[in-house]
Design an enzyme around this catalytic site. Structure first.
Site, PDB file in Angstrom:
ATOM      1  N   THR A 198       0.820  -1.206   0.000  1.00 31.13           N
ATOM      2  CA  THR A 198       0.000   0.000   0.000  1.00 31.13           C
ATOM      3  C   THR A 198       0.858   1.262   0.000  1.00 31.13           C
ATOM      4  OG1 THR A 198      -0.113  -0.118   2.415  1.00 31.13           O
ATOM      5  CG2 THR A 198      -1.905  -1.139   1.190  1.00 31.13           C
ATOM      6  N   ASP A 317       4.329  -2.547  13.952  1.00 27.78           N
ATOM      7  CA  ASP A 317       3.895  -3.374  12.814  1.00 27.78           C
ATOM      8  C   ASP A 317       4.841  -4.561  12.623  1.00 27.78           C
ATOM      9  OD1 ASP A 317       2.201  -4.134  10.794  1.00 27.78           O
ATOM     10  OD2 ASP A 317       3.111  -2.852   9.280  1.00 27.78           O
TER      11      ASP A 317
END
Length: 547
Positions: A198, A317
């Protein structure tokens, strides 16, 4: 055709087949008297189709074929009659044949004398080495920027003023269009696409300055992703300050080499590494890693995250996709089913890939957050998200910053412990080959956590009920199953095993590994083991027995 063309051929300039010149629309006529070959006086029409160049002449306004370098603006081709033109053409064809050019070139000229041609809009001509050709579209600004060279060719007055028109480099989603041998920042030549997400794309490139291979992360040309990349660059610079030349490599984090803005895309240049751990698992049919490799991965990951936490950074993350292998080399090892070693007539035993080296690097700091700065409401990829993030309370972390001096903790604001929880999920995935929590629904996720880790502590569930009452029922109990829960969802939660069932304590190394994972996967972040404490766990002092 222009009389200047024939004057070129008449003086013996070699003729080469070229694209025919388009006839100009401004043609003037005049009548004169002339003696023909028999001495009779005749009226003839003079056609002049090459008017003098204007003051803004470009490449077509030139001294002919190296006949001099006089003023371009003052040049005027001579006026000649049809008879003179025909004679010049005949002489040109004769000269061409003598020079061995053949008769084909002459026939081209002869045919072009009577052919009507229309000039295309916006098209001009120029003289190069004595012949006419179309002027190429070079994206040249207006104004005189061309001058004749000694050989008659047209060269730019100031080459730096000529700008080549750039082709679009983005697709409709703002991703950079990667093509082989594309030059980025006049230094990095692209080789191939390594991956896409993304955030943008990662390409392998050759650093033409040092002739080394690097990885270039090309961020999408969209403001929110550009802003996130600036945060990542800030984090990478902080890490680089501790080891500028990447000599120690003790922190197991990706090393920043350079960053810049290329055609509205922020580019981050780093060392070139191998594939991510998830890709290796996938290509290996999600076969679990050997226990010796899991111990090596665990030590390196805890070392890396402990260093981040010492810099007041939360990665937020952590997942197998953000862990890269330094080297992809592997060997094939047979997997013989238990109790069936070498049975005659049985199928060949399944083989698995086993890494030659377990050295890894932690990457992707685009969502890394300094603990004292703004915390986003939702962080982490779903499968590795800590419970305090799911039950987040929007700002209680600000109070925690001040209360840390008093060694007090309240609420469910996320901080460093969320990284520890993600590491626990990753280690279980290394052991089983499958993600621990395979879900996309918050309530189902919490129900699976209770199946794996046991019931939520009362204090934690009461805090969660205040922040997310839709997930709880009377008495701060998890409202599972809800009326909206599907049959498949109920089935998946029921099939979820506890940690003791997943990691069976069959020997010493498994008992220590199970204990470490249990301490990482605790609901209350205040009681969860820190990564620095985890490095001192007996698991890392235990020798792994042969498989």
């Amino acid at each position: 055709m222009s009389s200047a063309m024939y004057s070129q051929q008449a003086i013996g300039m070699p003729s080469t087949p070229t694209r025919k010149r388009k006839r100009l629309t401004q043609v003037s006529y005049s009548e004169v008297k002339e003696l023909d070959s028999e001495g009779k006086l005749r009226d003839v029409i003079v056609i002049d189709d090459t008017p003098p160049p204007s003051t803004s002449a470009t490449a077509s306004a030139s001294v002919v074929g190296g006949m001099g370098t006089g003023s371009i603006d003052n040049f005027m081709p001579p006026r000649r009659t049809r008879a003179q033109v025909a004679a010049a053409a005949k002489a040109a064809m004769s000269a061409t044949s003598t020079n061995g050019a053949g008769s084909s070139s002459g026939s081209v000229i002869a045919q072009s004398m009577n052919r009507k041609r229309k000039r295309e809009n916006g098209e001009d001509t120029f003289i190069s080495n004595g012949i006419y050709a179309k002027k190429p579209n070079l994206g040249i600004p207006t104004g005189r920027q061309w001058q004749p060279a000694d050989n008659g060719a047209i060269v730019p007055t100031n080459p730096s003023q000529i700008t080549q028109p750039q082709q679009p480099c983005d697709d409709k989603e703002g991703h950079y269009i990667v093509i082989p041998d594309d030059m980025i920042h006049n230094r990095y030549r692209t080789v191939r696409l390594l991956g896409q997400g993304t955030f943008g794309k990662v390409v392998e490139a050759i650093d033409t300055k040092f002739q080394t291979r690097v990885a270039v992360k090309i961020i999408r040309a969209i403001p929110k992703y550009r802003d996130a990349s600036k945060i990542e660059i800030r984090v990478l610079n902080r890490l680089k300050e501790r080891d500028p030349q990447n000599i120690q490599q003790v922190f197991k984090c990706i090393h920043l080499l350079e960053y810049f803005d290329h055609r509205n895309h922020i580019c981050i240049v780093t060392e070139l590494l191998g594939k991510c751990v998830y890709d290796f698992l996938k290509e290996n049919d999600f076969t679990p890693f050997p226990r010796l490799h899991i111990q090596s991965f665990a030590r390196q990951l805890l070392d890396s995250v402990a260093f981040l936490h010492s810099q007041r950074l939360v990665h937020t993350d952590l997942k197998p996709e953000n862990i890269l292998l330094v080297c992809n080399d592997f060997r094939l090892r047979p997997m013989v089913p238990a109790g069936l070693p070498g049975r005659r007539g049985s199928a060949a035993p399944k083989q698995r890939r086993e890494l030659e080296s377990t050295e890894i690097r932690l990457i992707d700091f685009g969502s890394a957050t300094f603990d004292e700065e703004y915390h986003s409401t939702v962080v982490s990829t779903r499968h590795y998200r800590a419970p305090e993030i799911i039950l987040g309370n929007y700002g209680i972390w600000i109070i925690n910053v001040f209360l840390e001096m008093l060694n007090e903790r309240i609420g469910l604001g996320w901080s460093f412990p969320c990284d520890a929880f993600s590491l626990g999920c990753i280690l279980v995935e290394f052991y089983t080959g499958q993600a621990l929590f395979q879900t996309h629904d918050n309530l189902e996720h919490l129900a699976m956590m209770e199946a794996v880790m046991g019931k939520m502590p009362d204090k934690f569930s009461r805090s969660g009920a205040r922040n997310k009452p839709e997930f709880f029922k009377e008495g701060a109990k998890l409202a599972w199953p809800s009326p909206k829960s599907t049959k498949q969802s109920k089935k998946d939660v029921k099939a979820t095993k506890s940690l003791g069932e997943i990691i069976q304590a069959t020997d010493t190394i498994n008992r220590h590994f199970l204990d470490l994972v249990r301490r990482l996967l605790i609901f209350d972040p205040a009681h969860r083991i820190t990564v620095a404490e985890a490095l001192k766990h007996p698991y890392f002092q235990t020798k792994v027995p042969p498989e």
